[in-house]
Design a protein around this motif. Sequence first.
Motif, PDB file in Angstrom:
ATOM      1  N   SER A 174       0.920  -1.114  -0.118  1.00 35.77           N
ATOM      2  CA  SER A 174       0.001  -0.109  -0.129  1.00 35.77           C
ATOM      3  C   SER A 174       1.002   1.346   0.022  1.00 35.77           C
ATOM      4  O   SER A 174       1.483   1.605   1.038  1.00 35.77           O
ATOM      5  CB  SER A 174      -0.952  -0.063   1.354  1.00 35.77           C
ATOM      6  OG  SER A 174      -1.712   1.149   1.104  1.00 35.77           O
ATOM      7  N   THR A 175       1.084   1.826  -1.263  1.00 37.74           N
ATOM      8  CA  THR A 175       2.138   2.793  -1.254  1.00 37.74           C
ATOM      9  C   THR A 175       1.305   4.128  -1.780  1.00 37.74           C
ATOM     10  O   THR A 175       1.784   5.482  -1.946  1.00 37.74           O
ATOM     11  CB  THR A 175       3.026   2.806  -2.628  1.00 37.74           C
ATOM     12  OG1 THR A 175       2.343   2.563  -3.824  1.00 37.74           O
ATOM     13  CG2 THR A 175       3.741   1.306  -2.050  1.00 37.74           C
ATOM     14  N   GLY A 176      -0.112   4.118  -2.068  1.00 40.37           N
ATOM     15  CA  GLY A 176      -0.762   5.321  -2.781  1.00 40.37           C
ATOM     16  C   GLY A 176      -0.807   5.072  -4.223  1.00 40.37           C
ATOM     17  O   GLY A 176       0.291   4.612  -4.423  1.00 40.37           O
ATOM     18  N   THR A 177      -1.802   5.608  -4.799  1.00 41.17           N
ATOM     19  CA  THR A 177      -1.858   5.288  -6.047  1.00 41.17           C
ATOM     20  C   THR A 177      -0.741   6.307  -6.705  1.00 41.17           C
ATOM     21  O   THR A 177      -0.083   5.434  -7.699  1.00 41.17           O
ATOM     22  CB  THR A 177      -3.334   6.103  -6.671  1.00 41.17           C
ATOM     23  OG1 THR A 177      -4.209   5.268  -6.176  1.00 41.17           O
ATOM     24  CG2 THR A 177      -3.317   5.766  -8.173  1.00 41.17           C
ATOM     25  N   GLY A 178      -0.557   7.344  -6.542  1.00 41.50           N
ATOM     26  CA  GLY A 178       0.657   8.166  -7.036  1.00 41.50           C
ATOM     27  C   GLY A 178       2.055   7.278  -6.766  1.00 41.50           C
ATOM     28  O   GLY A 178       2.694   7.197  -7.758  1.00 41.50           O
ATOM     29  N   GLY A 179       2.215   7.026  -5.603  1.00 41.21           N
ATOM     30  CA  GLY A 179       3.600   6.448  -5.482  1.00 41.21           C
ATOM     31  C   GLY A 179       3.740   5.155  -6.081  1.00 41.21           C
ATOM     32  O   GLY A 179       4.816   4.749  -6.575  1.00 41.21           O
TER      33      GLY A 179
END
Length: 351
Positions: free
Chosen positions: A68-73
């Motif tokens: 779970s890195t975030g969509t942008g990451g």
Amino acid sequence: MKQFALFAATAVAALSLAGCGDQSGGGAGATRDQIRAVGSSTVYPFATAVAELFVQGNPGMKSPIIESTGTGGGMKLFCAGVGAQHPDIADASRRMKKAEFDQCQSNGVKDIIEIQVGVDGLAFAESKQGPGLKLTPKIVYEALAANPYGKGPNKAQTWKDVDPSLPAIAISVFGPPSTSGTRDSLAELILTKGCETDPAMEELKKKSEDEFKATCTRVREDGKYVDSGENDNLIVQKLGANPNAVGVFGYSFLEENKDTLKDVPINGIEASYETVSTGQYPGARPLYIYVKKAHMPAIRGLQGFLDTFAANWNPDGALTKRGMVAAPEDVRKKSAEVVKSLSVLDGSQLK
């Protein structure tokens, strides 16, 4: 000859991936023996559910690594290159941006498979002990914008300062960081819609897209909006400790925590399975996964993982039992065909 050419192309792709793995220095060896996905915190619980089902149906296979890195990451990691040191899949709570697609292309990630796996709602929630707020995109924008309508720094301290019908309690919103697809959805589906209620913003948009975007989507940084990282469960916990606060996250987290949280309606519409699936809810949004076609022949089980996703995204499937909203039938049919054909995204429709 065609079969030989296909075999040769597959072999070259596998060798290329293996070579990248050797160069990574991460102990990947000839190639990686685990599927790796990065990205959206909203898609994360669904991707982990698919990983569990995949392992159950494929004894002996290692469990996929889901981050779970975030969509942008996640997009940054995904678009960094092809090879065993790079992820196979990017989970996303919004569609890939044109700039991200171009970054992928420039780094050799040429063939990208786009699959819509379901639908989600950008939910607003408060504690069961909360004041019972009722919001609109206009109210949310005027409460959270750094520079509402370009008229100067936001001075609103309470919800009543924004709208006389609301209680005089301090504005306090816990939400996602700038790397999150949920934050992008907040900007696109709520803040921009609220900003556009002022006719002058249409003129600003014609004059300068950049200035319009900054005016309509930049969030205040004086503590009224609290960036709570990529862990949506942390926002749930914070709402328990702050009964007058509002949280912003994916609908599935609201559904999972109905015992402690209640919905904050937007335009008088509550986030529910029905309102999200039909698009009535203002915060409804599609969920995607992006897959590198170059990794398909080299990463063992990758096709099976995609097949497992497709087998469980129906209205009565395992993913809806985890809180995901099934996409409309025509969307599911199209996505299932993409999983089968592995057709690639051309990028011309991206923004």
